[in-house]
Design an enzyme around this catalytic site. Sequence first.
Site, short mmCIF file in Angstrom:
data_model
loop_
_atom_site.label_atom_id
_atom_site.label_comp_id
_atom_site.label_asym_id
_atom_site.label_seq_id
_atom_site.Cartn_x
_atom_site.Cartn_y
_atom_site.Cartn_z
N LYS A 1 0.82 -1.21 0.00
CA LYS A 1 0.00 0.00 0.00
C LYS A 1 0.86 1.27 0.00
O LYS A 1 0.39 2.32 -0.40
CB LYS A 1 -0.96 -0.02 1.18
CG LYS A 1 -1.91 -1.21 1.06
CD LYS A 1 -3.22 -1.02 1.73
CE LYS A 1 -4.23 -2.08 1.33
NZ LYS A 1 -3.85 -3.46 1.72
C1 LIG Z 1 -4.55 -4.55 1.29
C2 LIG Z 1 -3.80 -5.80 1.25
C3 LIG Z 1 -4.18 -6.86 0.40
C4 LIG Z 1 -5.41 -6.79 -0.46
O1 LIG Z 1 -5.30 -5.80 -1.47
P1 LIG Z 1 -6.62 -5.27 -2.20
O2 LIG Z 1 -6.15 -4.20 -3.11
O3 LIG Z 1 -7.52 -4.78 -1.13
O4 LIG Z 1 -7.21 -6.44 -2.92
C5 LIG Z 1 -3.38 -7.98 0.37
N1 LIG Z 1 -2.29 -8.09 1.16
C6 LIG Z 1 -1.89 -7.11 1.99
C7 LIG Z 1 -0.68 -7.31 2.83
C8 LIG Z 1 -2.63 -5.93 2.05
O5 LIG Z 1 -2.23 -4.95 2.87
#
Ligand SMILES: *Cc1c(COP(=O)(O)O)cnc(C)c1O
Length: 462
Positions: free
Chosen positions: A112
Amino acid sequence: MKYISTRGQAPVLSFEEAMLTGLARDGGLYVPEEIPTFSEDDIAALAGLSYEDAAFRVMKPFIGDAFDDREFRSIIGRAYEGFEHIARAPLKQLDSNHFLLELFHGPTLAFKDFAMQLIGQLFQASLARSGNRVTIVGATSGDTGSAAIEAFAGLDNVDVFVLYPHGRVSEVQRRQMTTPDAENVHAIALDGHFDDCQARLKDMFNDHAFRDEVGLAGVNSINWARVLAQVVYYFTSAVSLGAPHRNVSFTVPTGNFGDIFAGSIAKRMGLPIDRLVIATNQNDILHRCMTTGEYRTDKVIPSISPSMDIQVSSNFERALFDAYGRDGAAVAQLMEELKSGGFKVSQGALEALREDYDSGMATEDETLATISHIAEVTGEVLCPHSAVGVKVAEEMRNPEVPMITLATAHPAKFPDAVEEATGDRPGLPPFMASLYDRPERVTEAKNDLAALQSLIRERRTT
Ligand SMILES: *Cc1c(COP(=O)(O)O)cnc(C)c1O
């Protein structure tokens, strides 16, 4: 470049407006009116570029004239300078034709950071120009919140409030949200699940008076600018494995569908992606939907991959919009049905979805077994989310097409599960070593819209 809502009833916006707004006023999500395409030569020309230079080229057609080239380049430079790996998104080999895209070298150790660090700099540049102030409210299952707080801490003209489900995030995730001491960032522990956090966030956006009063802005994965930032690493990784001259596939650990949806954008831009595989944990509404056509919510079952513990997958609405031939009224109807538990995807739309996506799921035991097996045969220590991806990728992949599985977090963010699987507790990287010693600052709140709104009015610094 213009942006339209998936429900067809909100004003058409520019990139900058869509970014500052987040959720559309009709409850929908913004998507580009048209997807720009890259020729084979354009894609080939990305080979050997730095991550930042590739990011500039991939994102540029989407931002219109929001920022001039010099400014946009310097925004991208500032966004990624805090990453601990010079390649930003390095690719590692797991097996013949199976690769791991490490997306966890940013300041909060999860993918993220790619989107949030960029969006922090974009907001800063945009607000400095307009003199406006905004209140960002986010809902998080753990990683979005820490990434947002890290990206916006200390920036001008912005307050950030992050709602997270009390007691349902890992200690590292919680500390990353509660230990930054900048006055403009606020962690709120909500008495509920992630879906409750997400629902209250949507309520706030749908309360137009409140929205205007505090200058509400959203940076959740529904924000188009976040999806856009994530398109970049599909290009850089595919190109390093031979695109545009060779097809590749991707498996993506999926919750809110933002990351994998970015892959579908890369594909429509012309990147030769063979399969996009949705990998879910035991909260498998997306896998069930792809298998049966029924999108029905169920209870959230807490798992060892908590960032994917969701039942309503917000960005899936964007995929539905395309699968329904960009019919906003049809999407609005489905979302209405969702309020009373779910809907059935039409046969035509289901076929369209299956053209783009495959799906699979991993149970808790399979996830642990994958962490332990991969550590044994490669030495690579996976976080539980990445392990869900690797398990599903191994099950689904065509040995002749390179498979890239996205590693979405660093194992040290989820030390309990990793220790259970391997017997070793993964340590935090040196730059984060003091996390367990810093004082925490958090506000507990009830799952109640009015109470949250007064809390935000009271705490805002801007
Ligand atoms: C947010 C997240 C996901 C899922 O991603 P999306 O874009 O919501 O599908 C998977 N793994 C981790 C570690 C995350 O922080």
